[in-house]
Design a protein around this motif. Structure first.
Motif, PDB file in Angstrom:
ATOM      1  N   PRO A  69       0.798  -1.225   0.000  1.00  0.00           N
ATOM      2  CA  PRO A  69       0.000   0.000   0.000  1.00  0.00           C
ATOM      3  C   PRO A  69       0.832   1.277   0.000  1.00  0.00           C
ATOM      4  N   SER A  70       2.031   1.257   0.589  1.00  0.00           N
ATOM      5  CA  SER A  70       2.876   2.455   0.622  1.00  0.00           C
ATOM      6  C   SER A  70       3.961   2.354  -0.439  1.00  0.00           C
ATOM      7  N   ALA A  71       4.087   3.399  -1.233  1.00  0.00           N
ATOM      8  CA  ALA A  71       5.128   3.447  -2.268  1.00  0.00           C
ATOM      9  C   ALA A  71       6.434   4.021  -1.726  1.00  0.00           C
ATOM     10  N   LYS A  72       6.451   4.407  -0.468  1.00  0.00           N
ATOM     11  CA  LYS A  72       7.629   5.061   0.102  1.00  0.00           C
ATOM     12  C   LYS A  72       8.903   4.230  -0.063  1.00  0.00           C
ATOM     13  N   PRO A  73       8.929   2.948   0.308  1.00  0.00           N
ATOM     14  CA  PRO A  73      10.166   2.183   0.124  1.00  0.00           C
ATOM     15  C   PRO A  73      10.582   2.083  -1.346  1.00  0.00           C
ATOM     16  N   TRP A  74       9.619   1.918  -2.223  1.00  0.00           N
ATOM     17  CA  TRP A  74       9.889   1.838  -3.664  1.00  0.00           C
ATOM     18  C   TRP A  74      10.544   3.128  -4.147  1.00  0.00           C
ATOM     19  N   LEU A  75      10.009   4.261  -3.751  1.00  0.00           N
ATOM     20  CA  LEU A  75      10.550   5.547  -4.169  1.00  0.00           C
ATOM     21  C   LEU A  75      11.949   5.791  -3.591  1.00  0.00           C
ATOM     22  N   TYR A  76      12.141   5.447  -2.310  1.00  0.00           N
ATOM     23  CA  TYR A  76      13.469   5.595  -1.720  1.00  0.00           C
ATOM     24  C   TYR A  76      14.467   4.663  -2.389  1.00  0.00           C
ATOM     25  N   GLY A  77      14.018   3.484  -2.800  1.00  0.00           N
ATOM     26  CA  GLY A  77      14.902   2.564  -3.516  1.00  0.00           C
ATOM     27  C   GLY A  77      15.362   3.146  -4.835  1.00  0.00           C
ATOM     28  N   GLY A 136      26.786   0.285  -0.139  1.00  0.00           N
ATOM     29  CA  GLY A 136      25.670  -0.508   0.384  1.00  0.00           C
ATOM     30  C   GLY A 136      25.403  -0.245   1.849  1.00  0.00           C
ATOM     31  N   ASP A 137      26.478  -0.185   2.640  1.00  0.00           N
ATOM     32  CA  ASP A 137      26.318   0.085   4.069  1.00  0.00           C
ATOM     33  C   ASP A 137      25.788   1.497   4.290  1.00  0.00           C
ATOM     34  N   ARG A 138      26.291   2.464   3.522  1.00  0.00           N
ATOM     35  CA  ARG A 138      25.839   3.851   3.664  1.00  0.00           C
ATOM     36  C   ARG A 138      24.372   3.985   3.285  1.00  0.00           C
ATOM     37  N   HIS A 139      23.957   3.328   2.204  1.00  0.00           N
ATOM     38  CA  HIS A 139      22.538   3.373   1.806  1.00  0.00           C
ATOM     39  C   HIS A 139      21.653   2.871   2.949  1.00  0.00           C
ATOM     40  N   VAL A 140      21.992   1.719   3.516  1.00  0.00           N
ATOM     41  CA  VAL A 140      21.173   1.135   4.585  1.00  0.00           C
ATOM     42  C   VAL A 140      21.136   2.055   5.790  1.00  0.00           C
ATOM     43  N   LEU A 141      22.296   2.507   6.240  1.00  0.00           N
ATOM     44  CA  LEU A 141      22.371   3.367   7.420  1.00  0.00           C
ATOM     45  C   LEU A 141      21.545   4.633   7.243  1.00  0.00           C
ATOM     46  N   LEU A 142      21.683   5.293   6.093  1.00  0.00           N
ATOM     47  CA  LEU A 142      21.008   6.573   5.902  1.00  0.00           C
ATOM     48  C   LEU A 142      19.522   6.413   5.606  1.00  0.00           C
ATOM     49  N   LEU A 143      19.117   5.286   5.017  1.00  0.00           N
ATOM     50  CA  LEU A 143      17.678   5.051   4.846  1.00  0.00           C
ATOM     51  C   LEU A 143      16.998   4.843   6.198  1.00  0.00           C
ATOM     52  N   GLN A 152      12.340  -3.628   7.195  1.00  0.00           N
ATOM     53  CA  GLN A 152      11.625  -4.247   6.071  1.00  0.00           C
ATOM     54  C   GLN A 152      11.489  -3.271   4.904  1.00  0.00           C
ATOM     55  N   GLU A 153      11.216  -2.018   5.204  1.00  0.00           N
ATOM     56  CA  GLU A 153      11.115  -1.018   4.134  1.00  0.00           C
ATOM     57  C   GLU A 153      12.452  -0.815   3.429  1.00  0.00           C
ATOM     58  N   VAL A 154      13.550  -0.864   4.185  1.00  0.00           N
ATOM     59  CA  VAL A 154      14.874  -0.755   3.563  1.00  0.00           C
ATOM     60  C   VAL A 154      15.121  -1.966   2.669  1.00  0.00           C
ATOM     61  N   ALA A 155      14.764  -3.147   3.171  1.00  0.00           N
ATOM     62  CA  ALA A 155      14.917  -4.364   2.362  1.00  0.00           C
ATOM     63  C   ALA A 155      14.126  -4.244   1.061  1.00  0.00           C
ATOM     64  N   ASP A 156      12.891  -3.751   1.165  1.00  0.00           N
ATOM     65  CA  ASP A 156      12.059  -3.553  -0.032  1.00  0.00           C
ATOM     66  C   ASP A 156      12.665  -2.503  -0.954  1.00  0.00           C
ATOM     67  N   SER A 159      15.843  -3.976  -2.498  1.00  0.00           N
ATOM     68  CA  SER A 159      15.683  -5.334  -3.040  1.00  0.00           C
ATOM     69  C   SER A 159      16.757  -6.284  -2.505  1.00  0.00           C
ATOM     70  N   ILE A 160      16.913  -6.245  -1.180  1.00  0.00           N
ATOM     71  CA  ILE A 160      17.850  -7.144  -0.509  1.00  0.00           C
ATOM     72  C   ILE A 160      17.118  -7.821   0.645  1.00  0.00           C
ATOM     73  N   PRO A 161      17.616  -8.975   1.091  1.00  0.00           N
ATOM     74  CA  PRO A 161      16.974  -9.648   2.236  1.00  0.00           C
ATOM     75  C   PRO A 161      17.101  -8.815   3.508  1.00  0.00           C
ATOM     76  N   ILE A 162      16.152  -8.994   4.406  1.00  0.00           N
ATOM     77  CA  ILE A 162      16.170  -8.239   5.659  1.00  0.00           C
ATOM     78  C   ILE A 162      17.406  -8.583   6.489  1.00  0.00           C
ATOM     79  N   GLY A 163      17.892  -9.814   6.377  1.00  0.00           N
ATOM     80  CA  GLY A 163      19.127 -10.192   7.072  1.00  0.00           C
ATOM     81  C   GLY A 163      20.320  -9.379   6.591  1.00  0.00           C
ATOM     82  N   THR A 164      20.349  -9.072   5.300  1.00  0.00           N
ATOM     83  CA  THR A 164      21.412  -8.240   4.743  1.00  0.00           C
ATOM     84  C   THR A 164      21.299  -6.816   5.275  1.00  0.00           C
ATOM     85  N   VAL A 165      20.066  -6.322   5.400  1.00  0.00           N
ATOM     86  CA  VAL A 165      19.855  -4.994   5.990  1.00  0.00           C
ATOM     87  C   VAL A 165      20.446  -4.969   7.395  1.00  0.00           C
TER      88      VAL A 165
END
Length: 199
Positions: A69-77, A136-143, A152-156, A159-165
């Motif tokens: 329902p939320s496009a926010k993670p998609w747009l941030y990706g 990759g680490d900077r993207h995750v941290l700053l998101l 979960q939103e960062v993973a979405d 497009s990486i697994p939540i474990g990677t996040v």
């Protein structure tokens, strides 16, 4: 979906028949995307990143997952991918901040600080720490820290697994904490508590 069809997925679905409906998505999220891009690359680049994010989203809207329902993670990706193409500019800006301690985009970070001199040295340390992270680490941290996305939103978004996040975030936090170990603890808490705190 709601009866009022007001969530982002509904707006995107409606825009397939009525493209002008997509402007609602822009109205809802452009300010946040711009602010995030500005913190990463500065205002001049943020204008382009924001425009390109929504242009790319519009062009690929047929592939949007209507179950989200939320496009926010998609747009941030999308924004993160575009920012990644400007990686050299971002690292250059972070290194300049590390040298000078001056960052007009991040002025709000020091609003609550007692000493601007000490706060500026923390800015420099934080900038140096961010510049030293992998993309990759900077993207995750700053998101997480600046876009306020959930794991979960960062993973979405990326497009990486939540474990990677989780592993990227833990690694980034360790490096940032180590870089800021000499800074005054209250200033670290004021600057980016989400960025350096545990889980």
């Amino acid at each position: 979906m709601t009866g009022a069809r007001s969530d982002d997925a509904a707006v995107i679905a409606e825009s397939l028949e009525r493209p002008e409906r997509f402007s609602e998505l822009y109205r809802r999220h452009a300010r946040d995307i711009h602010q995030y891009a500005a913190r990463r690359l500065g205002d001049a680049a943020a204008d382009d990143i924001t425009a390109d994010t929504f242009l790319s989203a519009f062009r690929t809207r047929t592939r949007y997952d209507p179950e989200r329902p939320s496009a926010k993670p998609w747009l941030y990706g999308i924004a993160a991918n575009l920012i990644g193409k400007h990686r050299r500019s971002e690292v250059r800006a972070l290194r300049a901040l590390a040298r000078t301690g001056q960052d007009p985009v991040a002025e709000s970070w020091v609003d609550r600080a007692d000493s601007r001199v000490v706060a500026q040295s923390v800015h420099a340390g934080l900038a140096a720490a961010l510049a030293g992270l992998s993309a990759g680490d900077r993207h995750v941290l700053l998101l997480v820290a600046w876009a306020d996305l959930t794991y979960q939103e960062v993973a979405d978004a990326l497009s990486i697994p939540i474990g990677t996040v989780r592993s990227r975030l833990n690694r980034a936090r360790r490096k940032v904490r180590a870089s800021l170990s000499d800074a005054h603890p209250s200033l670290i808490a004021d600057i980016a508590p989400e960025a350096i705190s545990h889980g």
